[in-house]
Scaffold this motif. Sequence first.
Motif, PDB file in Angstrom:
ATOM      1  N   ASN A 101       0.865  -1.230  -0.056  1.00  0.00           N
ATOM      2  CA  ASN A 101      -0.063  -0.050  -0.084  1.00  0.00           C
ATOM      3  C   ASN A 101       0.806   1.422   0.083  1.00  0.00           C
ATOM      4  O   ASN A 101       1.762   1.242   0.970  1.00  0.00           O
ATOM      5  CB  ASN A 101      -0.876   0.002   1.358  1.00  0.00           C
ATOM      6  CG  ASN A 101      -2.006   0.950   1.009  1.00  0.00           C
ATOM      7  OD1 ASN A 101      -1.631   2.275   0.787  1.00  0.00           O
ATOM      8  ND2 ASN A 101      -3.021   0.778   1.908  1.00  0.00           N
ATOM      9  N   PRO A 102       0.915   2.101  -0.970  1.00  0.00           N
ATOM     10  CA  PRO A 102       1.601   3.258  -1.114  1.00  0.00           C
ATOM     11  C   PRO A 102       1.369   4.526   0.194  1.00  0.00           C
ATOM     12  O   PRO A 102       2.274   5.240   0.384  1.00  0.00           O
ATOM     13  CB  PRO A 102       1.262   3.943  -2.127  1.00  0.00           C
ATOM     14  CG  PRO A 102       0.093   3.324  -3.026  1.00  0.00           C
ATOM     15  CD  PRO A 102      -0.085   2.132  -2.244  1.00  0.00           C
ATOM     16  N   ALA A 103       0.386   4.209   0.852  1.00  0.00           N
ATOM     17  CA  ALA A 103       0.015   4.906   1.892  1.00  0.00           C
ATOM     18  C   ALA A 103       0.491   4.461   3.206  1.00  0.00           C
ATOM     19  O   ALA A 103       0.497   5.313   4.188  1.00  0.00           O
ATOM     20  CB  ALA A 103      -1.614   5.438   2.097  1.00  0.00           C
ATOM     21  N   ALA A 104       1.185   3.359   3.309  1.00  0.00           N
ATOM     22  CA  ALA A 104       1.628   2.804   4.457  1.00  0.00           C
ATOM     23  C   ALA A 104       2.602   3.511   5.238  1.00  0.00           C
ATOM     24  O   ALA A 104       2.613   3.848   6.533  1.00  0.00           O
ATOM     25  CB  ALA A 104       1.999   1.416   4.313  1.00  0.00           C
ATOM     26  N   GLU A 105       3.667   4.057   4.198  1.00  0.00           N
ATOM     27  CA  GLU A 105       4.645   4.866   4.940  1.00  0.00           C
ATOM     28  C   GLU A 105       4.041   6.169   5.673  1.00  0.00           C
ATOM     29  O   GLU A 105       4.262   6.567   7.134  1.00  0.00           O
ATOM     30  CB  GLU A 105       5.708   5.322   4.127  1.00  0.00           C
ATOM     31  CG  GLU A 105       6.738   6.037   4.574  1.00  0.00           C
ATOM     32  CD  GLU A 105       7.765   6.321   3.681  1.00  0.00           C
ATOM     33  OE1 GLU A 105       8.815   7.092   4.261  1.00  0.00           O
ATOM     34  OE2 GLU A 105       7.740   6.050   2.525  1.00  0.00           O
ATOM     35  N   GLN A 106       3.144   6.574   5.013  1.00  0.00           N
ATOM     36  CA  GLN A 106       2.533   7.910   5.822  1.00  0.00           C
ATOM     37  C   GLN A 106       1.721   7.743   6.950  1.00  0.00           C
ATOM     38  O   GLN A 106       1.491   8.389   7.887  1.00  0.00           O
ATOM     39  CB  GLN A 106       1.546   8.591   4.373  1.00  0.00           C
ATOM     40  CG  GLN A 106       0.788   9.990   4.967  1.00  0.00           C
ATOM     41  CD  GLN A 106      -0.016  10.689   3.836  1.00  0.00           C
ATOM     42  OE1 GLN A 106      -0.081  10.205   2.827  1.00  0.00           O
ATOM     43  NE2 GLN A 106      -0.541  11.627   4.300  1.00  0.00           N
TER      44      GLN A 106
END
Length: 122
Positions: A101-106
């Motif tokens: 998920n590209p939002a995981a880091e955020q």
Amino acid sequence: MKASRFVSSQQMARQKKATYTAASQRFGEWLRGLREAKELPLRVIAAAAEMDQAHLSKVELGQRLLTAEQAAAIAKFFDLDANEIEARRIVEKFRLEHADNPAAEQAIHMLHEDPAAYGVKK
């Protein structure tokens, strides 16, 4: 001469780095390291956690997760802090569920900034 009970800043830095490194290690690798350090076979740990040996093997390989109850049993077996192993289990669950998920880091940064906003008590 008595050994000092105080820890130097260099020792504290080394301990902090070791803790960070251990925390960033995958759950299964960390668990396997505990088991191998004691030279114990999978079956012994699996029996202590009342789980199947094959499931524990998959946990160590990063393919499955422990339940909270299994993690607590393993913490008790190894005389570890139950909160630490549960925190590691939660992190691994997050990794498995959100790795792509590209939002995981955020999301990680958001939790780090204000855990209380998400109901986490300090």
